[in-house]
Enzyme design. Structure first.
Site, PDB file in Angstrom:
ATOM      1  N   ASP A 148     128.106  30.502  94.433  1.00 40.17           N
ATOM      2  CA  ASP A 148     128.881  30.960  93.271  1.00 40.17           C
ATOM      3  C   ASP A 148     129.685  32.233  93.557  1.00 40.17           C
ATOM      4  O   ASP A 148     130.616  32.549  92.812  1.00 40.17           O
ATOM      5  CB  ASP A 148     127.955  31.230  92.082  1.00 40.17           C
ATOM      6  CG  ASP A 148     127.335  29.962  91.531  1.00 40.17           C
ATOM      7  OD1 ASP A 148     127.653  28.877  92.049  1.00 40.17           O
ATOM      8  OD2 ASP A 148     126.531  30.057  90.594  1.00 40.17           O
TER       9      ASP A 148
ATOM     10  N   GLN B  91     128.199  20.347  96.874  1.00 40.13           N
ATOM     11  CA  GLN B  91     128.767  21.676  97.155  1.00 40.13           C
ATOM     12  C   GLN B  91     127.761  22.592  97.839  1.00 40.13           C
ATOM     13  O   GLN B  91     128.119  23.607  98.420  1.00 40.13           O
ATOM     14  CB  GLN B  91     129.217  22.356  95.852  1.00 40.13           C
ATOM     15  CG  GLN B  91     130.373  21.660  95.177  1.00 40.13           C
ATOM     16  CD  GLN B  91     130.478  22.051  93.695  1.00 40.13           C
ATOM     17  OE1 GLN B  91     131.261  22.895  93.333  1.00 40.13           O
ATOM     18  NE2 GLN B  91     129.685  21.428  92.837  1.00 40.13           N
TER      19      GLN B  91
HETATM   20  O1  F6P Z   1     123.093  29.374  91.336  1.00 38.75           O
HETATM   21  C1  F6P Z   1     123.900  28.520  92.057  1.00 38.75           C
HETATM   22  C2  F6P Z   1     124.099  27.221  91.377  1.00 38.75           C
HETATM   23  O2  F6P Z   1     124.759  26.506  92.357  1.00 38.75           O
HETATM   24  C3  F6P Z   1     124.854  27.250  90.048  1.00 38.75           C
HETATM   25  O3  F6P Z   1     126.242  27.229  90.171  1.00 38.75           O
HETATM   26  C4  F6P Z   1     124.331  26.001  89.357  1.00 38.75           C
HETATM   27  O4  F6P Z   1     124.423  26.113  87.946  1.00 38.75           O
HETATM   28  C5  F6P Z   1     122.934  25.967  89.806  1.00 38.75           C
HETATM   29  O5  F6P Z   1     122.904  26.542  91.086  1.00 38.75           O
HETATM   30  C6  F6P Z   1     122.299  24.594  89.804  1.00 38.75           C
HETATM   31  O6  F6P Z   1     121.073  24.688  90.433  1.00 38.75           O
HETATM   32  P1  F6P Z   1     119.868  23.650  90.425  1.00 38.75           P
HETATM   33  O7  F6P Z   1     120.403  22.295  90.151  1.00 38.75           O
HETATM   34  O8  F6P Z   1     119.305  23.774  91.786  1.00 38.75           O
HETATM   35  O9  F6P Z   1     118.919  24.122  89.400  1.00 38.75           O
END
Ligand code: F6P
Length: 348
Positions: free
Chosen positions: A130, A278
């Site tokens: 991010d 990503q």
């Molecule tokens: O914190 C990084 C990030 O990639 C955010 O952009 C996203 O909302 C989140 O992780 C999603 O994470 P997970 O699916 O692992 O809980």
């Protein structure tokens, strides 16, 4: 003779470059400083449960180019676990750890800042796709994710043009729109919507109609998962389930937006959600180098007994940043930077 015992952990969402950072910390720690290195499994969870094992030169061999983290990760918040801090102190004592090197984003670095105040020797290394961590111009993981987004936009462009469609691309970015803005500029998106600049759905649709009227019968719209509509607010379909750090799991804005666009413009619209593609896979050269520089600088801080700091990139130099300065702050996209992107989509 070994002088220090160092524990390393990776916390929060994974990202490309974590292994490169671990490799750098361990390699310099062993080869230059003769430290004993330990891998803590799954973020703060491993420090609470004592899930720790030695890291040797062999453990870090061949990992530079690999995505993910050999240590595993979790979103465990030690301050939300019963006896979390007490157990962390017990584990540190049991293994005789002198320092904890915590690699993570806002949550992991935030917890490290609080643990330092409790008397634990910590050094932080910033990571997150991010790029929203305060105190550093870039975090590793971001450049790789931007490349993935750029490639996706390139691919969407050709199919959008062939079918005369609107393509909505939903990218990550909970509080900050760095990924959408950088990816959108690099890919030449026709609209970029980010959390920092709430958008007006009516204007979005009008902009797409204007493009059609000018003979551009296709458009690519990039939207951050955390973007907001000025009247409706957050557009997210996913359950309001929260993680240990109080973050909602976002997602769904792309789908809602594409339906609204199709309804309001009459143009055929499709959505692509890039999601965790990503975060996965091999890091770019930039991320490998940044992670390596951060790792080397972090173990140097350990050697200087300079605890309570995170390493950060400022003016292309790696500098120590006090953890207390990072705590509770976010680096969001400044309006002047978003204005650069706007030049290309004439929104408003
Ligand atoms: O914190 C990084 C990030 O990639 C955010 O952009 C996203 O909302 C989140 O992780 C999603 O994470 P997970 O699916 O692992 O809980």
């Amino acid at each position: 003779m070994s002088t220090k015992k160092i524990g390393i952990l990776t916390g929060g969402g994974d990202c490309p470059g974590l292994n490169a950072a671990i490799r750098a910390v361990v390699r310099k720690g062993i080869k230059f400083y003769n430290y004993e290195m330990f891998g803590i499994k799954n973020g703060w969870a491993g420090l609470i449960n004592g899930d720790i094992s030695p890291l040797t030169m062999d453990s870090i061999s061949g990992i530079l180019h690999k995505g993910g983290t050999i240590l595993g990760t979790s979103r465990t918040n030690p301050y939300k676990k019963e006896n979390g801090i007490e157990n962390i102190k017990k584990t540190i004592k049991k293994f005789g750890l002198d320092v904890i090197v915590a690699i993570g984003g806002e949550d992991t670095i935030g917890a490290a800042a609080k643990l330092f105040v409790e008397g634990i020797n910590v050094v932080g290394i910033p990571k997150t796709i991010d790029n929203d961590l305060f105190g550093t111009e870039y975090t590793f993981g971001f450049d790789t994710a931007v490349s993935i987004i750029t490639e996706a936009i390139d691919r969407l462009h050709t199919t959008a043009e062939s079918h005369h469609r609107i393509m909505v691309l939903e990218v990550m970015g909970r509080h900050a729109g760095w990924l959408a803005t950088y990816g959108g500029i690099a890919g030449g998106a026709d609209l970029i919507l980010i959390p920092e600049e709430p958008f007006d759905l009516e204007k979005v649709c009008q902009h797409l109609k204007n493009r059609h009227n000018k003979g551009k019968h296709f458009s690519v719209v990039v939207v951050s998962e955390g973007a907001k509509e000025i009247n409706i607010g957050k557009l997210s379909t996913t359950a309001k389930q929260k993680d240990d750090f109080g973050h909602e799991r976002l997602g769904g804005i792309g789908d809602i937006l594409s339906k609204e666009i199709e309804k309001n413009t009459g143009f055929e619209t499709r959505v692509t959600v890039l999601g965790h593609t990503q975060r996965g896979g091999s890091p770019t050269a930039f991320d490998r180098i940044l992670a390596t520089r951060f790792g080397l600088a972090a173990i140097d801080l350990v050697h200087e007994n300079k605890f309570g700091f995170m390493v950060g990139l400022q003016n292309n130099k790696i500098v120590p940043v006090p953890l207390k300065e990072v705590l509770g702050k976010l680096k969001t996209v400044p309006p002047e930077f978003y204005d650069l992107a706007k030049v290309f989509f004439e929104y408003d």
